[in-house]
Scaffold this motif. Structure first.
Motif, PDB file in Angstrom:
ATOM      1  N   VAL A 135     -24.376  53.499 -19.477  1.00 38.30           N
ATOM      2  CA  VAL A 135     -23.164  53.047 -18.797  1.00 38.30           C
ATOM      3  C   VAL A 135     -22.068  54.104 -18.908  1.00 38.30           C
ATOM      4  N   PRO A 136     -21.648  54.694 -17.780  1.00 39.96           N
ATOM      5  CA  PRO A 136     -20.545  55.658 -17.822  1.00 39.96           C
ATOM      6  C   PRO A 136     -19.256  54.985 -18.293  1.00 39.96           C
ATOM      7  N   ALA A 137     -18.371  55.777 -18.888  1.00 41.18           N
ATOM      8  CA  ALA A 137     -17.128  55.216 -19.433  1.00 41.18           C
ATOM      9  C   ALA A 137     -16.294  54.527 -18.362  1.00 41.18           C
ATOM     10  N   PHE A 138     -16.210  55.139 -17.171  1.00 38.69           N
ATOM     11  CA  PHE A 138     -15.391  54.547 -16.114  1.00 38.69           C
ATOM     12  C   PHE A 138     -15.950  53.199 -15.679  1.00 38.69           C
ATOM     13  N   TYR A 139     -17.272  53.097 -15.674  1.00 39.77           N
ATOM     14  CA  TYR A 139     -17.893  51.839 -15.268  1.00 39.77           C
ATOM     15  C   TYR A 139     -17.670  50.781 -16.336  1.00 39.77           C
ATOM     16  N   ARG A 140     -17.735  51.165 -17.604  1.00 43.22           N
ATOM     17  CA  ARG A 140     -17.500  50.213 -18.694  1.00 43.22           C
ATOM     18  C   ARG A 140     -16.075  49.681 -18.627  1.00 43.22           C
ATOM     19  N   ARG A 141     -15.120  50.578 -18.331  1.00 43.61           N
ATOM     20  CA  ARG A 141     -13.721  50.135 -18.222  1.00 43.61           C
ATOM     21  C   ARG A 141     -13.549  49.202 -17.028  1.00 43.61           C
ATOM     22  N   TRP A 142     -14.250  49.489 -15.934  1.00 46.74           N
ATOM     23  CA  TRP A 142     -14.128  48.667 -14.727  1.00 46.74           C
ATOM     24  C   TRP A 142     -14.669  47.253 -14.964  1.00 46.74           C
ATOM     25  N   ILE A 143     -15.804  47.167 -15.648  1.00 50.28           N
ATOM     26  CA  ILE A 143     -16.398  45.861 -15.915  1.00 50.28           C
ATOM     27  C   ILE A 143     -15.618  45.120 -16.998  1.00 50.28           C
ATOM     28  N   GLY A 144     -15.070  45.893 -17.935  1.00 50.32           N
ATOM     29  CA  GLY A 144     -14.290  45.270 -18.990  1.00 50.32           C
ATOM     30  C   GLY A 144     -15.095  44.883 -20.205  1.00 50.32           C
ATOM     31  N   GLY A 145     -16.264  45.474 -20.364  1.00 54.96           N
ATOM     32  CA  GLY A 145     -17.115  45.136 -21.496  1.00 54.96           C
ATOM     33  C   GLY A 145     -17.160  46.238 -22.520  1.00 54.96           C
ATOM     34  N   THR A 146     -17.687  45.910 -23.677  1.00 54.77           N
ATOM     35  CA  THR A 146     -17.812  46.891 -24.757  1.00 54.77           C
ATOM     36  C   THR A 146     -19.232  46.995 -25.281  1.00 54.77           C
TER      37      THR A 146
ATOM     38  N   PRO B  57     -19.063  40.952 -20.907  1.00 55.34           N
ATOM     39  CA  PRO B  57     -19.170  41.148 -19.455  1.00 55.34           C
ATOM     40  C   PRO B  57     -20.136  42.261 -19.064  1.00 55.34           C
ATOM     41  N   LEU B  58     -20.261  43.259 -19.915  1.00 49.94           N
ATOM     42  CA  LEU B  58     -21.163  44.372 -19.596  1.00 49.94           C
ATOM     43  C   LEU B  58     -22.619  43.936 -19.631  1.00 49.94           C
ATOM     44  N   VAL B  59     -22.966  43.056 -20.577  1.00 51.39           N
ATOM     45  CA  VAL B  59     -24.327  42.538 -20.649  1.00 51.39           C
ATOM     46  C   VAL B  59     -24.621  41.678 -19.430  1.00 51.39           C
ATOM     47  N   CYS B  60     -23.634  40.863 -19.044  1.00 49.55           N
ATOM     48  CA  CYS B  60     -23.783  40.045 -17.836  1.00 49.55           C
ATOM     49  C   CYS B  60     -24.012  40.923 -16.619  1.00 49.55           C
ATOM     50  N   ASN B  61     -23.217  41.982 -16.509  1.00 50.24           N
ATOM     51  CA  ASN B  61     -23.348  42.887 -15.370  1.00 50.24           C
ATOM     52  C   ASN B  61     -24.689  43.606 -15.375  1.00 50.24           C
ATOM     53  N   ARG B  62     -25.238  43.814 -16.573  1.00 45.84           N
ATOM     54  CA  ARG B  62     -26.533  44.502 -16.672  1.00 45.84           C
ATOM     55  C   ARG B  62     -27.630  43.693 -15.978  1.00 45.84           C
ATOM     56  N   PHE B  63     -27.569  42.380 -16.130  1.00 47.16           N
ATOM     57  CA  PHE B  63     -28.546  41.539 -15.434  1.00 47.16           C
ATOM     58  C   PHE B  63     -28.412  41.681 -13.923  1.00 47.16           C
ATOM     59  N   LEU B  64     -27.176  41.792 -13.442  1.00 45.50           N
ATOM     60  CA  LEU B  64     -26.949  41.980 -12.005  1.00 45.50           C
ATOM     61  C   LEU B  64     -27.541  43.303 -11.536  1.00 45.50           C
ATOM     62  N   LEU B  65     -27.329  44.368 -12.303  1.00 51.57           N
ATOM     63  CA  LEU B  65     -27.855  45.675 -11.923  1.00 51.57           C
ATOM     64  C   LEU B  65     -29.384  45.680 -11.908  1.00 51.57           C
ATOM     65  N   ILE B  66     -29.985  45.007 -12.873  1.00 50.25           N
ATOM     66  CA  ILE B  66     -31.444  44.920 -12.890  1.00 50.25           C
ATOM     67  C   ILE B  66     -31.947  44.147 -11.680  1.00 50.25           C
ATOM     68  N   ALA B  67     -31.224  43.074 -11.305  1.00 54.18           N
ATOM     69  CA  ALA B  67     -31.598  42.303 -10.117  1.00 54.18           C
ATOM     70  C   ALA B  67     -31.470  43.152  -8.858  1.00 54.18           C
TER      71      ALA B  67
ATOM     72  N   LEU C  42     -30.333  50.897 -11.901  1.00 56.27           N
ATOM     73  CA  LEU C  42     -30.983  50.639 -13.186  1.00 56.27           C
ATOM     74  C   LEU C  42     -30.569  51.660 -14.243  1.00 56.27           C
ATOM     75  N   THR C  43     -30.271  52.892 -13.823  1.00 56.18           N
ATOM     76  CA  THR C  43     -29.812  53.893 -14.787  1.00 56.18           C
ATOM     77  C   THR C  43     -28.489  53.468 -15.400  1.00 56.18           C
ATOM     78  N   ILE C  44     -27.567  52.973 -14.564  1.00 55.37           N
ATOM     79  CA  ILE C  44     -26.268  52.524 -15.068  1.00 55.37           C
ATOM     80  C   ILE C  44     -26.423  51.344 -16.016  1.00 55.37           C
ATOM     81  N   SER C  45     -27.436  50.512 -15.784  1.00 58.74           N
ATOM     82  CA  SER C  45     -27.610  49.333 -16.637  1.00 58.74           C
ATOM     83  C   SER C  45     -27.936  49.716 -18.078  1.00 58.74           C
ATOM     84  N   PHE C  46     -28.509  50.917 -18.302  1.00 53.79           N
ATOM     85  CA  PHE C  46     -28.858  51.333 -19.653  1.00 53.79           C
ATOM     86  C   PHE C  46     -28.047  52.532 -20.136  1.00 53.79           C
TER      87      PHE C  46
END
Length: 250
Positions: free
Chosen positions: A231-242, A170-180, A225-229
């Motif tokens: 990723v803060p711990a809280f954001y990773r937990r929110w998205i549910g990715g590893t 899910p984190l990789v998927c979300n990364r595409f959204l952040l880049i968009a 874009l900074t978060i996409s590369f």
């Protein structure tokens, strides 16, 4: 401090902060040999330097040197846009011949715009109602960000369908959204430049509201874009990715 001065300072600080993020991404690319980080880091560095040249005359009362600083800023901005085009090509469309043509077309528009502006004596590029070079440069600048927005959004839609099948983190998927989001906001800043420059050309002053809006858009796009590369711990937990790696190059 006047409102106009404060708004220009916001633009300067938000723009030049790209330098720090660019250096971080380039350092990360050196360690991981990641092409996405390299291209985006280089683009961010160019963008930050562009803002430093473009805004410094207004912030530091160096308006006697505005033409030289502005033209240098436009060159670095062109470098940023060209690097974004390279990133989009290499990451999303590396095997498409038309994509290589789009990268070349972007470079041609930017070079032509800067050359025509020099011939017109429009070093600052602040007169869209008068000079043609501005529009060539502007078109070459916005095109890569629009392209990146389309490609990242498309990839995000594909990735969302793969999450349900357990085929993508899910984190990789979300990364595409952040880049968009970043690319869309960056495109919006180019659109905002038109009324900003028209107001300046007609009245000889900057709109504090438009200046502030530009600064806030830059801050929002930088955060996305900074978060996409990074990723803060809280954001990773929110998205549910590893997953921690950047999206692979195509």
């Amino acid at each position: 401090m006047a409102v106009e001065d404060a708004s220009q300072l916001v633009v300067f600080l938000s723009g030049t902060s790209y330098i720090a993020v660019g250096i971080y991404l380039l350092q990360k690319a050196a360690k991981t040999r990641g092409r996405p980080e390299f291209y985006l880091g280089l683009a961010f560095l160019c963008n930050g330097i562009s803002y430093a040249f473009s805004e410094l005359p207004f912030v530091a009362n160096l308006e006697s040197r505005i033409e030289e600083f502005s033209y240098l800023g436009r060159i670095w901005a062109g470098g940023c846009a060209f690097t974004i085009a390279l990133f989009t090509w290499r990451v999303f469309r590396s095997h498409a011949a038309w994509a290589r043509g789009l990268v070349a077309g972007t470079a041609a528009l930017i070079v032509a715009g800067l050359a025509v502006s020099a011939l017109e004596g429009d070093w600052e590029g602040l007169t869209p109602l008068t000079h043609v070079g501005f529009w060539l440069d502007w078109a070459g600048g916005i095109a890569p960000f629009l392209w990146l927005s389309i490609e990242a959004s498309r990839q995000y839609r594909v990735a969302r369908r793969r999450i349900a099948l357990g085929l993508i983190d899910p984190l990789v998927c979300n990364r595409f959204l952040l880049i968009a989001i970043y690319a869309t906001l960056a495109s919006t800043t180019y659109l905002l430049l038109i009324p900003m420059y028209i107001v300046y050309e007609i009245h000889g002053t900057w709109s504090a509201g438009l200046n502030l809006s530009l600064g806030l858009l830059e801050i929002a796009s930088l955060i996305a874009l900074t978060i996409s590369f990074y990723v803060p711990a809280f954001y990773r937990r929110w998205i549910g990715g590893t997953e921690r790696e950047a999206p692979p190059a195509a």
